[in-house]
Write a protein that holds these residues in place. Structure first.
Motif, PDB file in Angstrom:
ATOM      1  N   PRO A 282     -29.243  -9.927 -43.575  1.00 57.34           N
ATOM      2  CA  PRO A 282     -29.510 -10.045 -42.140  1.00 57.34           C
ATOM      3  C   PRO A 282     -29.934  -8.728 -41.503  1.00 57.34           C
ATOM      4  CG  PRO A 282     -27.548 -11.291 -42.713  1.00 57.34           C
ATOM      5  CD  PRO A 282     -27.948 -10.536 -43.952  1.00 57.34           C
ATOM      6  N   ALA A 283     -29.319  -7.619 -41.921  1.00 54.24           N
ATOM      7  CA  ALA A 283     -29.685  -6.316 -41.372  1.00 54.24           C
ATOM      8  C   ALA A 283     -31.118  -5.948 -41.737  1.00 54.24           C
ATOM      9  CB  ALA A 283     -28.718  -5.250 -41.874  1.00 54.24           C
ATOM     10  N   HIS A 284     -31.512  -6.245 -42.982  1.00 59.27           N
ATOM     11  CA  HIS A 284     -32.872  -5.959 -43.437  1.00 59.27           C
ATOM     12  C   HIS A 284     -33.890  -6.772 -42.644  1.00 59.27           C
ATOM     13  CE1 HIS A 284     -36.370  -6.422 -46.199  1.00 59.27           C
ATOM     14  NE2 HIS A 284     -36.161  -5.123 -46.376  1.00 59.27           N
ATOM     15  N   ARG A 285     -33.586  -8.049 -42.450  1.00 57.74           N
ATOM     16  CA  ARG A 285     -34.518  -8.919 -41.728  1.00 57.74           C
ATOM     17  C   ARG A 285     -34.584  -8.572 -40.243  1.00 57.74           C
ATOM     18  NH1 ARG A 285     -32.180 -12.638 -45.386  1.00 57.74           N
ATOM     19  NH2 ARG A 285     -30.651 -13.352 -43.828  1.00 57.74           N
ATOM     20  N   ALA A 286     -33.503  -8.004 -39.713  1.00 58.38           N
ATOM     21  CA  ALA A 286     -33.492  -7.634 -38.293  1.00 58.38           C
ATOM     22  C   ALA A 286     -34.252  -6.334 -38.022  1.00 58.38           C
ATOM     23  CB  ALA A 286     -32.057  -7.492 -37.804  1.00 58.38           C
ATOM     24  N   GLY A 287     -34.609  -5.593 -39.084  1.00 57.44           N
ATOM     25  CA  GLY A 287     -35.343  -4.346 -38.917  1.00 57.44           C
ATOM     26  C   GLY A 287     -34.476  -3.120 -38.812  1.00 57.44           C
ATOM     27  N   VAL A 295     -23.839   0.942 -32.339  1.00 55.26           N
ATOM     28  CA  VAL A 295     -22.865   1.201 -31.273  1.00 55.26           C
ATOM     29  C   VAL A 295     -22.435  -0.066 -30.542  1.00 55.26           C
ATOM     30  CG1 VAL A 295     -23.582   3.590 -30.914  1.00 55.26           C
ATOM     31  CG2 VAL A 295     -24.710   1.748 -29.634  1.00 55.26           C
ATOM     32  N   GLY A 296     -23.041  -1.212 -30.917  1.00 56.20           N
ATOM     33  CA  GLY A 296     -22.659  -2.450 -30.244  1.00 56.20           C
ATOM     34  C   GLY A 296     -23.086  -3.670 -31.026  1.00 56.20           C
ATOM     35  N   PHE A 297     -22.294  -4.733 -30.900  1.00 58.63           N
ATOM     36  CA  PHE A 297     -22.636  -6.025 -31.502  1.00 58.63           C
ATOM     37  C   PHE A 297     -22.262  -7.096 -30.495  1.00 58.63           C
ATOM     38  CE2 PHE A 297     -21.904  -9.922 -33.778  1.00 58.63           C
ATOM     39  CZ  PHE A 297     -22.886  -9.935 -34.753  1.00 58.63           C
ATOM     40  N   GLY A 298     -23.252  -7.901 -30.083  1.00 56.00           N
ATOM     41  CA  GLY A 298     -23.000  -8.860 -29.024  1.00 56.00           C
ATOM     42  C   GLY A 298     -22.570  -8.123 -27.762  1.00 56.00           C
ATOM     43  N   GLU A 299     -21.470  -8.568 -27.163  1.00 54.81           N
ATOM     44  CA  GLU A 299     -20.950  -7.902 -25.974  1.00 54.81           C
ATOM     45  C   GLU A 299     -19.894  -6.855 -26.306  1.00 54.81           C
ATOM     46  OE1 GLU A 299     -22.237  -8.508 -22.997  1.00 54.81           O
ATOM     47  OE2 GLU A 299     -23.604  -9.927 -23.958  1.00 54.81           O
ATOM     48  N   GLN A 300     -19.664  -6.625 -27.602  1.00 55.51           N
ATOM     49  CA  GLN A 300     -18.580  -5.758 -28.044  1.00 55.51           C
ATOM     50  C   GLN A 300     -19.102  -4.369 -28.412  1.00 55.51           C
ATOM     51  OE1 GLN A 300     -15.155  -6.549 -28.336  1.00 55.51           O
ATOM     52  NE2 GLN A 300     -14.969  -4.352 -28.712  1.00 55.51           N
ATOM     53  N   ARG A 320     -27.308 -15.963 -33.631  1.00 58.25           N
ATOM     54  CA  ARG A 320     -28.199 -14.850 -33.328  1.00 58.25           C
ATOM     55  C   ARG A 320     -27.578 -13.995 -32.223  1.00 58.25           C
ATOM     56  NH1 ARG A 320     -33.318 -14.044 -30.448  1.00 58.25           N
ATOM     57  NH2 ARG A 320     -34.688 -12.691 -31.688  1.00 58.25           N
ATOM     58  N   SER A 321     -27.398 -12.705 -32.524  1.00 59.13           N
ATOM     59  CA  SER A 321     -26.682 -11.822 -31.603  1.00 59.13           C
ATOM     60  C   SER A 321     -27.409 -10.490 -31.475  1.00 59.13           C
ATOM     61  CB  SER A 321     -25.255 -11.572 -32.096  1.00 59.13           C
ATOM     62  OG  SER A 321     -24.557 -12.788 -32.266  1.00 59.13           O
ATOM     63  N   PRO A 322     -27.262  -9.818 -30.322  1.00 54.68           N
ATOM     64  CA  PRO A 322     -27.874  -8.494 -30.156  1.00 54.68           C
ATOM     65  C   PRO A 322     -27.076  -7.415 -30.887  1.00 54.68           C
ATOM     66  CG  PRO A 322     -26.706  -9.114 -28.162  1.00 54.68           C
ATOM     67  CD  PRO A 322     -26.637 -10.306 -29.078  1.00 54.68           C
ATOM     68  N   LEU A 323     -27.782  -6.532 -31.557  1.00 52.74           N
ATOM     69  CA  LEU A 323     -27.185  -5.398 -32.247  1.00 52.74           C
ATOM     70  C   LEU A 323     -27.705  -4.130 -31.576  1.00 52.74           C
ATOM     71  CD1 LEU A 323     -25.434  -4.659 -34.826  1.00 52.74           C
ATOM     72  CD2 LEU A 323     -27.620  -4.277 -35.975  1.00 52.74           C
ATOM     73  N   TRP A 335     -32.141  -7.981 -32.853  1.00 51.67           N
ATOM     74  CA  TRP A 335     -31.502  -9.294 -32.905  1.00 51.67           C
ATOM     75  C   TRP A 335     -31.205  -9.649 -34.351  1.00 51.67           C
ATOM     76  CZ3 TRP A 335     -29.683 -11.959 -28.802  1.00 51.67           C
ATOM     77  CH2 TRP A 335     -30.055 -11.468 -27.540  1.00 51.67           C
ATOM     78  N   ILE A 336     -29.961 -10.012 -34.585  1.00 51.45           N
ATOM     79  CA  ILE A 336     -29.504 -10.214 -35.954  1.00 51.45           C
ATOM     80  C   ILE A 336     -28.745 -11.529 -36.061  1.00 51.45           C
ATOM     81  CG2 ILE A 336     -27.274  -9.010 -35.647  1.00 51.45           C
ATOM     82  CD1 ILE A 336     -27.867  -7.698 -38.429  1.00 51.45           C
ATOM     83  N   GLU A 337     -28.856 -12.172 -37.221  1.00 50.27           N
ATOM     84  CA  GLU A 337     -28.191 -13.455 -37.472  1.00 50.27           C
ATOM     85  C   GLU A 337     -27.303 -13.317 -38.710  1.00 50.27           C
ATOM     86  OE1 GLU A 337     -29.672 -17.919 -38.575  1.00 50.27           O
ATOM     87  OE2 GLU A 337     -30.644 -16.962 -36.840  1.00 50.27           O
TER      88      GLU A 337
END
Length: 346
Positions: A282-287, A295-300, A320-323, A335-337
């Motif tokens: 997932p990290a590779h596909r997210a770029g 420093v952040g994942f989703g709202e955390q 699918r969540s913001p990284l 954006w990562i899944e």
């Protein structure tokens, strides 16, 4: 009544350190009797549920050659139909598991499931007339509460030690590398073979699963809180494992420059420096790139590897969540899944 003076105190004081009345001595004796009676009642209530676990493992020490290893641990029946809770490290990779009940009956056990991330496992035996231990609540434990450990150190079955809850909220790493939170520290003596046995309250309720001891210390022992076990046993019985998510990165916690914290109004003082990225993850596909800082994942907000582990739960699988990352001093959002983890991965 004759006044006494402490030898270490050279100043005379009238009426100090009077002899203790007989009634007070009798009260102290009654308190000791009450404590002993409490421990005895707890042991009589819980020990029928405590089991000895003998394990055989096949290990390869050279190509085309293997040898059988034997191990020993403890566990306790927590349902009348034969489910037993123990440590993952007691039964991991076992080729044969044999359980001995407190009344001497012996049964072969099947592996139901294990979770190395919390060092917990469930096995099962088919046996009649089983006594199940009552599970308590570890959320409101306080330092100083009575703690009683029952297990089979060095094969000495149903050995009892008693002490107190020394501290709550400790953390230590499991063999998988993940951090186990809310660990109970106790001074109830533990030895090899106690692993997997119950830590019990004065009510006779299991509050923890004994798991580790600092060998070079005296009276520093640890137990997995029973509330963690309650969360884990359901998925283990249902699926044989606990589902978690992963994104496929290797990293380390690093401090963030103060100027970056201030410029981007970051709520954390550190982040995860990405050292490696798994291919087709997932990290590779997210770029995501090496040298990025998460420093952040989703709202955390994410300040460490442990923070990332905590948010990568079953609920995040395929969501699918913001990284949030820092790349070359620039704050970016990818954006990562996450996918379902197959082992101890991030």
């Amino acid at each position: 009544m004759t006044a006494l003076r402490l030898v270490s105190d050279g100043t005379p004081r009238q009426g100090s350190q009077e002899l203790q009345p007989v009634s007070t001595v009798l009260n102290d004796d009654r308190l000791l009797d009450a404590y002993s009676e409490t421990v005895t009642q707890v042991v009589e209530k819980v020990s029928p549920a405590v089991v000895n676990i003998d394990v055989r493992q096949q290990r390869s020490d050279r190509p085309y050659r293997s040898r059988e290893m034997q191990g020993n641990g403890s566990g306790f029946v927590f349902t009348p139909d034969g489910y037993i809770l123990t440590n993952s490290h007691v039964v991991h990779n076992a080729s044969h598991i044999e359980v001995t009940l407190s009344d001497g009956r012996r049964y072969s056990a099947e592996m139901v499931g294990e979770d190395p991330d919390t060092d917990l496992a469930v096995i099962r035996i088919q046996a009649p007339n089983l006594v199940a231990a009552k599970l308590g609540d570890s959320e409101f434990l306080r330092a100083g509460q009575v703690a009683i450990a029952i297990g089979n150190p060095y094969g000495f079955q149903c050995t009892v030690t008693a002490g107190v809850v020394s501290a709550v909220g400790r953390s230590f790493r499991s063999n998988s590398g993940r951090l186990i939170d809310s660990v109970i520290q106790t001074d109830a003596a533990l030895n090899p073979g106690n692993s997997g046995g119950p830590l019990v309250s004065s009510r006779g309720e299991v509050i923890g699963v004994n798991t580790a001891v600092i060998m070079s210390a005296q009276g520093i022992c640890f137990a997995i809180p029973i509330n963690t076990a309650k969360f884990v046993v359901g998925p283990l019985i249902r699926d044989g494992r606990v589902r978690r998510s992963y994104i496929g990165v290797g990293g380390q916690t690093v401090p963030l420059p103060r100027r970056l914290q201030n410029f981007y109004n970051l709520t954390v003082e550190s982040g995860i420096l990405v050292i490696s990225i798994e291919a087709d993850s997932p990290a590779h596909r997210a770029g995501l790139l090496e040298r990025d800082v998460i420093v952040g994942f989703g709202e955390q907000a994410i300040a460490s590897i442990d923070d990332l582990h905590k948010v990568l739960t079953e609920e995040q699988v395929s969501v699918r969540s913001p990284l949030t990352i820092i790349r070359s001093s620039e704050k970016r959002t990818l954006w990562i899944e996450p996918e379902e983890s197959r082992g101890a991965r991030s």
